[in-house]
Write a protein that holds these residues in place. Structure first.
Motif, PDB file in Angstrom:
ATOM      1  N   ARG A 172      -2.491   3.058  -8.488  1.00 22.08           N
ATOM      2  CA  ARG A 172      -1.353   3.961  -8.539  1.00 22.08           C
ATOM      3  C   ARG A 172      -1.759   5.359  -8.100  1.00 22.08           C
ATOM      4  N   SER A 173      -0.751   6.192  -7.765  1.00 22.70           N
ATOM      5  CA  SER A 173      -1.015   7.587  -7.428  1.00 22.70           C
ATOM      6  C   SER A 173      -1.305   8.351  -8.710  1.00 22.70           C
ATOM      7  N   VAL A 174      -2.399   9.093  -8.717  1.00 21.99           N
ATOM      8  CA  VAL A 174      -2.733   9.951  -9.849  1.00 21.99           C
ATOM      9  C   VAL A 174      -2.908  11.360  -9.326  1.00 21.99           C
ATOM     10  N   TYR A 175      -2.337  12.306 -10.050  1.00 21.93           N
ATOM     11  CA  TYR A 175      -2.400  13.711  -9.682  1.00 21.93           C
ATOM     12  C   TYR A 175      -3.174  14.456 -10.761  1.00 21.93           C
ATOM     13  N   ALA A 176      -4.078  15.321 -10.343  1.00 19.88           N
ATOM     14  CA  ALA A 176      -4.782  16.207 -11.276  1.00 19.88           C
ATOM     15  C   ALA A 176      -4.405  17.629 -10.899  1.00 19.88           C
ATOM     16  N   LEU A 177      -3.855  18.355 -11.842  1.00 23.58           N
ATOM     17  CA  LEU A 177      -3.508  19.759 -11.651  1.00 23.58           C
ATOM     18  C   LEU A 177      -4.522  20.578 -12.429  1.00 23.58           C
ATOM     19  N   VAL A 178      -5.279  21.412 -11.726  1.00 21.53           N
ATOM     20  CA  VAL A 178      -6.331  22.208 -12.363  1.00 21.53           C
ATOM     21  C   VAL A 178      -6.001  23.679 -12.170  1.00 21.53           C
ATOM     22  N   GLY A 179      -5.732  24.344 -13.285  1.00 19.03           N
ATOM     23  CA  GLY A 179      -5.406  25.765 -13.260  1.00 19.03           C
ATOM     24  C   GLY A 179      -6.552  26.585 -13.792  1.00 19.03           C
ATOM     25  N   SER A 180      -6.758  27.775 -13.213  1.00 14.62           N
ATOM     26  CA  SER A 180      -7.829  28.667 -13.640  1.00 14.62           C
ATOM     27  C   SER A 180      -7.312  30.081 -13.827  1.00 14.62           C
ATOM     28  N   CYS A 181      -7.731  30.707 -14.940  1.00 17.81           N
ATOM     29  CA  CYS A 181      -7.408  32.105 -15.204  1.00 17.81           C
ATOM     30  C   CYS A 181      -8.585  32.718 -15.952  1.00 17.81           C
ATOM     31  N   LEU A 182      -8.659  34.031 -15.970  1.00 20.09           N
ATOM     32  CA  LEU A 182      -9.712  34.695 -16.737  1.00 20.09           C
ATOM     33  C   LEU A 182      -9.459  34.467 -18.220  1.00 20.09           C
ATOM     34  N   THR A 183     -10.500  34.129 -18.957  1.00 17.65           N
ATOM     35  CA  THR A 183     -10.363  33.885 -20.393  1.00 17.65           C
ATOM     36  C   THR A 183      -9.798  35.116 -21.096  1.00 17.65           C
ATOM     37  N   GLU A 184     -10.209  36.303 -20.657  1.00 19.90           N
ATOM     38  CA  GLU A 184      -9.739  37.544 -21.296  1.00 19.90           C
ATOM     39  C   GLU A 184      -8.237  37.783 -21.090  1.00 19.90           C
ATOM     40  N   ARG A 185      -7.637  37.126 -20.104  1.00 15.73           N
ATOM     41  CA  ARG A 185      -6.195  37.267 -19.849  1.00 15.73           C
ATOM     42  C   ARG A 185      -5.435  35.964 -20.104  1.00 15.73           C
ATOM     43  N   THR A 200      -1.572  13.155 -14.330  1.00 14.74           N
ATOM     44  CA  THR A 200      -0.387  12.326 -14.517  1.00 14.74           C
ATOM     45  C   THR A 200      -0.363  11.297 -13.399  1.00 14.74           C
ATOM     46  N   GLU A 201       0.384  10.250 -13.582  1.00 16.36           N
ATOM     47  CA  GLU A 201       0.448   9.224 -12.544  1.00 16.36           C
ATOM     48  C   GLU A 201       1.871   9.035 -12.055  1.00 16.36           C
ATOM     49  N   GLY A 202       1.973   8.555 -10.835  1.00 14.74           N
ATOM     50  CA  GLY A 202       3.268   8.248 -10.260  1.00 14.74           C
ATOM     51  C   GLY A 202       3.727   6.862 -10.671  1.00 14.74           C
ATOM     52  N   PRO A 203       4.979   6.515 -10.393  1.00 19.84           N
ATOM     53  CA  PRO A 203       5.524   5.212 -10.757  1.00 19.84           C
ATOM     54  C   PRO A 203       5.263   4.153  -9.689  1.00 19.84           C
ATOM     55  N   ASP A 204       4.329   4.406  -8.799  1.00 27.25           N
ATOM     56  CA  ASP A 204       4.167   3.605  -7.583  1.00 27.25           C
ATOM     57  C   ASP A 204       2.991   2.634  -7.640  1.00 27.25           C
ATOM     58  N   ARG A 205       2.869   1.873  -8.711  1.00 28.73           N
ATOM     59  CA  ARG A 205       1.761   0.910  -8.788  1.00 28.73           C
ATOM     60  C   ARG A 205       1.905  -0.172  -7.726  1.00 28.73           C
ATOM     61  N   SER A 257       0.847  -1.187   0.000  1.00 25.46           N
ATOM     62  CA  SER A 257       0.000   0.000   0.000  1.00 25.46           C
ATOM     63  C   SER A 257       0.890   1.248   0.000  1.00 25.46           C
ATOM     64  N   PRO A 258       1.353   1.657  -1.195  1.00 21.94           N
ATOM     65  CA  PRO A 258       2.339   2.727  -1.271  1.00 21.94           C
ATOM     66  C   PRO A 258       1.849   4.110  -0.847  1.00 21.94           C
ATOM     67  N   GLY A 259       0.558   4.373  -0.903  1.00 18.64           N
ATOM     68  CA  GLY A 259       0.083   5.715  -0.560  1.00 18.64           C
ATOM     69  C   GLY A 259       0.436   6.713  -1.644  1.00 18.64           C
ATOM     70  N   ILE A 260      -0.104   7.911  -1.527  1.00 16.90           N
ATOM     71  CA  ILE A 260       0.141   8.954  -2.519  1.00 16.90           C
ATOM     72  C   ILE A 260       1.603   9.398  -2.429  1.00 16.90           C
ATOM     73  N   GLY A 261       2.239   9.570  -3.570  1.00 13.79           N
ATOM     74  CA  GLY A 261       3.651   9.909  -3.602  1.00 13.79           C
ATOM     75  C   GLY A 261       3.911  11.399  -3.448  1.00 13.79           C
ATOM     76  N   ALA A 262       5.115  11.730  -3.054  1.00 12.34           N
ATOM     77  CA  ALA A 262       5.538  13.122  -2.916  1.00 12.34           C
ATOM     78  C   ALA A 262       5.784  13.721  -4.299  1.00 12.34           C
ATOM     79  N   PHE A 263       5.765  15.054  -4.369  1.00 11.54           N
ATOM     80  CA  PHE A 263       6.003  15.740  -5.635  1.00 11.54           C
ATOM     81  C   PHE A 263       6.651  17.091  -5.391  1.00 11.54           C
ATOM     82  N   ARG A 264       7.123  17.696  -6.473  1.00 14.06           N
ATOM     83  CA  ARG A 264       7.679  19.053  -6.460  1.00 14.06           C
ATOM     84  C   ARG A 264       7.066  19.817  -7.626  1.00 14.06           C
TER      85      ARG A 264
END
Length: 171
Positions: A126-139, A115-120, A11-18
């Motif tokens: 496996r650990s999966v990370y979702a990065l969700v970014g938000s900005c104004l469409t006009e910018r 993206t996923e980690g190498p920790d199956r 049970s590897p758990g969620i992996g660390a990231f930078r």
């Protein structure tokens, strides 16, 4: 009896990231996410990037998970950005999606990259990370570039968890 530490190979758990973040941004712990980064306020909006992470079964596709991240904010018109990436020596598998949605009376562009980690684990979870970014469409011509740089810098740093031999369940 054996002393078992967690995480471990069963049970590897969620992996660390930078991740690289602009020096004038701040960080908070968001509800449901691992960490969120906020730009200084501009035009009564803060460009932001939220990192989510969870253990996910192997049969869940990264593109499907990216779309789910955007659907959670109410997106309906989701488009793939490029081709979903295959794993290489330098880069883990990933999927990228984009949408423009109306939030609180403003058009907001959201980018979701998974993206996923190498920790199956032995069962394929496996650990999966979702990065969700938000900005104004006009910018988006300026702010989307910053979000893309941040997302591109995301690196899973988890080491292999300690090895533990799988044991048959005792009744």
């Amino acid at each position: 009896m054996q002393n078992v530490g967690w995480p471990n190979s069963i049970s590897p758990g969620i992996g660390a990231f930078r991740i690289d973040v602009p020096s004038d941004w701040s960080a908070i712990e968001p509800t449901g996410g691992l960490i969120a980064f906020l730009a200084p306020p501009r035009d009564e909006f803060r460009v932001n990037l939220v990192v989510f992470g969870e253990r996910v079964p192997a049969d869940k596709e990264l593109g499907e998970l990216a779309e789910e991240a955007l659907l959670g904010a109410g997106a309906t018109d989701i488009v793939a950005i490029g081709v979903d990436g295959a794993e290489t020596e330098d880069q883990l598998p990933s999927a990228a999606r984009r949408t423009d949605i109306m939030l609180e009376g403003r058009m907001v562009r959201q980018l979701a990259v998974t993206t996923e980690g190498p920790d199956r684990s032995p069962t394929g979870v496996r650990s999966v990370y979702a990065l969700v970014g938000s900005c104004l469409t006009e910018r988006a011509d300026v702010d989307e570039h910053v979000l893309t740089e941040m997302i591109s810098s995301f690196t899973v740093t988890a080491e292999e968890p300690s090895v533990m031999q799988a044991q048959p369940a005792q009744r």
